[in-house]
Structures are given as C-alpha cells and as structure tokens.
Design a protein around this motif. Sequence first.
Motif, mmCIF file in Angstrom:
data_model
loop_
_atom_site.group_PDB
_atom_site.id
_atom_site.type_symbol
_atom_site.label_atom_id
_atom_site.label_comp_id
_atom_site.label_asym_id
_atom_site.label_seq_id
_atom_site.Cartn_x
_atom_site.Cartn_y
_atom_site.Cartn_z
ATOM 1 N N ILE A 1 -12.742 -1.523 2.312
ATOM 2 C CA ILE A 1 -13.108 -2.940 2.228
ATOM 3 C C ILE A 1 -14.627 -3.068 2.073
ATOM 4 O O ILE A 1 -15.130 -3.919 1.365
ATOM 5 N N VAL B 1 8.332 -0.970 10.653
ATOM 6 C CA VAL B 1 7.413 -1.967 10.081
ATOM 7 C C VAL B 1 5.966 -1.749 10.534
ATOM 8 O O VAL B 1 5.058 -2.430 10.063
ATOM 9 N N MET C 1 0.774 -9.596 5.775
ATOM 10 C CA MET C 1 -0.555 -9.694 6.381
ATOM 11 C C MET C 1 -1.058 -11.129 6.277
ATOM 12 O O MET C 1 -0.846 -11.799 5.268
ATOM 13 N N ASP D 1 -4.460 -12.787 5.743
ATOM 14 C CA ASP D 1 -5.833 -12.413 5.420
ATOM 15 C C ASP D 1 -6.657 -13.659 5.134
ATOM 16 O O ASP D 1 -6.236 -14.546 4.403
ATOM 17 N N TYR E 1 -10.733 -15.248 4.364
ATOM 18 C CA TYR E 1 -11.977 -14.889 3.677
ATOM 19 C C TYR E 1 -12.994 -15.984 3.929
ATOM 20 O O TYR E 1 -12.700 -17.164 3.701
ATOM 21 N N ARG F 1 3.566 -5.934 11.333
ATOM 22 C CA ARG F 1 3.309 -4.881 12.326
ATOM 23 C C ARG F 1 3.377 -5.438 13.747
ATOM 24 O O ARG F 1 3.827 -4.764 14.675
ATOM 25 N N ARG G 1 3.978 0.972 10.125
ATOM 26 C CA ARG G 1 3.218 1.466 8.980
ATOM 27 C C ARG G 1 4.148 1.465 7.791
ATOM 28 O O ARG G 1 4.786 2.445 7.461
ATOM 29 N N GLY G 2 4.263 0.286 7.191
ATOM 30 C CA GLY G 2 5.142 0.136 6.052
ATOM 31 C C GLY G 2 4.371 0.351 4.760
ATOM 32 O O GLY G 2 3.159 0.548 4.772
ATOM 33 N N GLU H 1 -3.403 -0.842 16.033
ATOM 34 C CA GLU H 1 -4.336 -1.788 15.412
ATOM 35 C C GLU H 1 -3.538 -2.970 14.864
ATOM 36 O O GLU H 1 -2.771 -2.829 13.934
ATOM 37 N N VAL H 2 -3.754 -4.153 15.461
ATOM 38 C CA VAL H 2 -3.009 -5.334 15.005
ATOM 39 C C VAL H 2 -3.871 -6.288 14.177
ATOM 40 O O VAL H 2 -3.364 -7.212 13.555
ATOM 41 N N GLY H 3 -5.187 -6.047 14.186
ATOM 42 C CA GLY H 3 -6.056 -6.885 13.374
ATOM 43 C C GLY H 3 -7.330 -6.142 13.042
ATOM 44 O O GLY H 3 -7.691 -5.161 13.720
ATOM 45 N N HIS H 4 -7.996 -6.588 11.973
ATOM 46 C CA HIS H 4 -9.227 -5.912 11.570
ATOM 47 C C HIS H 4 -10.097 -6.930 10.839
ATOM 48 O O HIS H 4 -9.620 -7.586 9.908
ATOM 49 N N ARG I 1 0.879 -1.170 0.000
ATOM 50 C CA ARG I 1 0.000 0.000 0.000
ATOM 51 C C ARG I 1 0.910 1.211 0.000
ATOM 52 O O ARG I 1 1.743 1.358 0.892
ATOM 53 N N GLY J 1 -8.156 -9.672 8.744
ATOM 54 C CA GLY J 1 -6.730 -9.400 8.570
ATOM 55 C C GLY J 1 -5.971 -9.317 9.877
ATOM 56 O O GLY J 1 -6.483 -8.830 10.892
ATOM 57 N N ILE J 2 -4.724 -9.810 9.850
ATOM 58 C CA ILE J 2 -3.799 -9.607 10.972
ATOM 59 C C ILE J 2 -2.506 -9.038 10.394
ATOM 60 O O ILE J 2 -1.985 -9.557 9.399
#
Length: 437
Positions: free
Chosen positions: A202, A149, A157, A159, A161, A320, A151-152, A280-283, A140, A315-316
Amino acid sequence: MRLSSYFLPTLKEDPAEAQIVSHRLMLRAGLVRQASAGIYSWLPLGLRVLRKVEQIVREEQDAAGAQELLMPTIQAAELWQESGRYDGYGKEMLRVIDRHDREMLYGPTNEELVTDIFRQTIRSYKDLPKILYHTQWKFRDEVRPRFGVMRGREFLMKDAYSFDLDYESARRSYNRMFVSYLRTFARMGLQAIPMQADTGPIGGDLSHEFIILADTGESEVYCHKDYLTYDALSEVSNDDNDLASAVEKWTSLYAATDEKHDPAQAAELGESLISARGIEVGHIFYFGTKYSQAMGATVTGPDGEELFPEMGSYGIGVSRLVGAIIEAYHDDDGIKWPDSIAPFSVGVINLRVGDADCDNACTDIVNKLEATGQDVLYDDRDERAGAKFATMDLIGLPWQVVVGPRGLKNGVIELKRRATGDREELSIESALSKLMG
Ligand code: P5A
C-alpha cells in the motif's frame, strides 16, 4: 423463522479440512460452504452475521464523518499502470482479459480507483477534507489460503480513503479513523490492540494494524498487559484534540508485532509484557501524496496554486471478523455470539411438537418477541430434545427459550443464556419481559 423450513445445513462431525476452531464451527453451524480454495458461499445464517458486522462498521464509519459509495470489483489495468503498482503486485492480483483484449483485474484494494474518482470530480481545496468508503468483495490470489474466511482469496473488506489539504489535516483524518476502529471492534465485543506496522504494497510511512488476541492467530504479538483492561474510549468525543490525545494515549503503551518487537523493551517491561498470538482485523495507512502525485489528482489551493491532496486508506476485514469473533467466543459445544452480531437474538425450542399446549405457547412467545423487533429462530422440528439442544448450542444464539409439557403444567419455561450457561425457570411473562428488556 421456523427451523423446519430454514436452510441450515449443520454437520455433526468435524470437517477434516478445518484446522482451526472458527473454520470448523463455521462449516458445522452451516454459516458457509467452500466454493473453491479460499472462496466461500455465505449461507443464510452466516450471511445474517456478515451483514450485522458490515452494519456496525457502516454506522461507525458514518459517525466518523465518512461517506459511503460503492466501487466495482473489476478495475481497468490502466489505473494501476498509472500508479506504478500493476507489475509490482505480482501473482497476488487476479488478471482478466475482456472480449476486446483489454486488461482488467479483480480489485485487491481501491486506492487507484478512488483517486480516479477524486480527480474527475473534486477541483478545489474548499471541497476538502473528504473520507469516502465502501464495503466490497476483494480478490487476492494468496499462495496459501487457509483457516476458512480468515485468509480467503475472495473476502469482504470495508475500505475508506481520506483526502486532505495538508499533513496536519491528514493526521486528523487518521486519528478519526483510528478511534472509530476501536469503537467498531468494541461494539463486537473485541478488544483490538493497535500496533505500528509496515506499509507493504500500500505504501507510505505511517501505519497501524489492529490486532485481536486469539490462540489461533497467525502472528505472534507482544503488548503491555494494560491493553486488555484499557478503556480510553468512553470519554472521547469527536473533537479533533480529543481524538489526538486518545490516539496518543493508546499508542503510548508498548505493542509490537513479531518483526517489530524489540526484546530490550521487553526486558524493561518485565511482567507487564504479554506475548500472544493475534489476528489482524484492521489496518490503516497514511501515505501522503503517493497516489495523488502518480495519478495527477490535484485541487486548486487558496492562492490558486495546484496542490496534491494528502491521502490515507483504512481497511477492516469484514468477512475475516466473522471468523475472528468465533475464535474469541466459543466453547466445546459451539459458538457463543455476542448480542450485537448474533444471527438471531433468541432461539425457541419446542420440546414436544404436536402437543397443543407446547405449540401454542411457542407461537405465542415467537409472535410477541417478533412484534418487538427481535429476530427469533423457532425450532419446531420433529426431533429429539438432545438434537435440538445440540443444534442451538452449536449455532450459538445468545438466548434459548425451552418450552416443554412438564414445565408448562407448572406455568414455567426455561431461559438459558448461551454465553454463561446460566438457566432459570420463569413464567412466560417474566421470560418475555427479561428478553424484551
Ligand atoms: C487499507 C484499505 C489495505 O488493503 N487498502 C484499502 C488498504 N489494507 S490490508 O491490510 O491489505 O487489508 C485490510 C484488511 O483486510 C483484511 N484482509 C483479509 N481478510 C481475509 N482474507 C484475506 N486474504 C485478507 N487480506 C486482508 C484484514 O483484516 C486486513 O486488516
């Protein structure tokens, strides 16, 4: 592993470009080196930690019933044109033209690609539910990559689904991932607080961010103080009802990010409200049929009708997390790795290299520990004691075994626990049985 031949480029001084402690320590302890803005090489010590984090995430995903695959980093633009996100993603997306003038991109996330796999392979409702995941590099083009790392631009990640036939089943998948995230972070020594969140690019209408508290966190967060001592996990099984009530219990306490915070609630909570900074480590996201409809992914239902599966994504931030764990576990001398993700479990320090007794005692200790499957880093360098202690504290291995000529004469070595600083003199046998126990 012998430190004399290990590739561990440590720095004595704080690097000027690093503003937060985890970034400083990752550079100083030889975990990473910057390749270009927001892009890092992982050196051997850092890679060991990254792999351990990845492995814990993998084990918990597997335990939650998710299945691992591996999708590529480079994706075709057409898929994103189908979903309608190609233009909207803007400058954050790194676009690439191949030799045939085809538009490609370096994936910032994989909703489109996984939906494409799904529509090519899954035809019937009988094949649902499914949760598929991978751990892959993302890109990104962040405007302000910073904090190493954390905010790289390129970052690792995990991810996942989920595909379900209806809303109720999709919520079960969401709950399953929700609880598995709490378990995952707990195994790394992190208390993660789930907060209802916006879904951003997303999409969808249900989403939680998992935030750990740290002074250097990017966002201001508010939560009930009970979260810090909360243990709702120990008694939760993988039964769907159990999972649903665990999620309900966890989300019944107040928690909000800055944008969502309601000061009236705060006032009501009084002293029970904590305001702190968070990482934030996951979303996780539930977005229903957004992608399955846009991309024409259907399954045949029980009555022969075509149905769009309900989807979620989870996502994790694996790379990060390495920074986030250091934010949570360090002191003035360096990192204090939790046992579960330490690059080596024990560091053996030889205070007099070349002295036959010290050399023999050290190799004996190293061999015995390695024989029981422990990862050992043996400082066999011809260096001053002070430099050896400083390096070992900096890189933060959970245990240090210090072997010197004076101690050996009395039949003892020193065992130090990095997390607490506690030291004790022990016979080699007792030290070994403590480390192996
Ligand atoms: C969920 C999985 C998604 O991308 N699609 C697939 C959804 N969510 S997210 O919130 O955008 O990212 C998930 C996690 O990735 C980490 N992360 C980052 N880590 C380092 N540098 C970055 N620039 C970066 N951006 C996101 C975060 O931990 C985030 O929770």
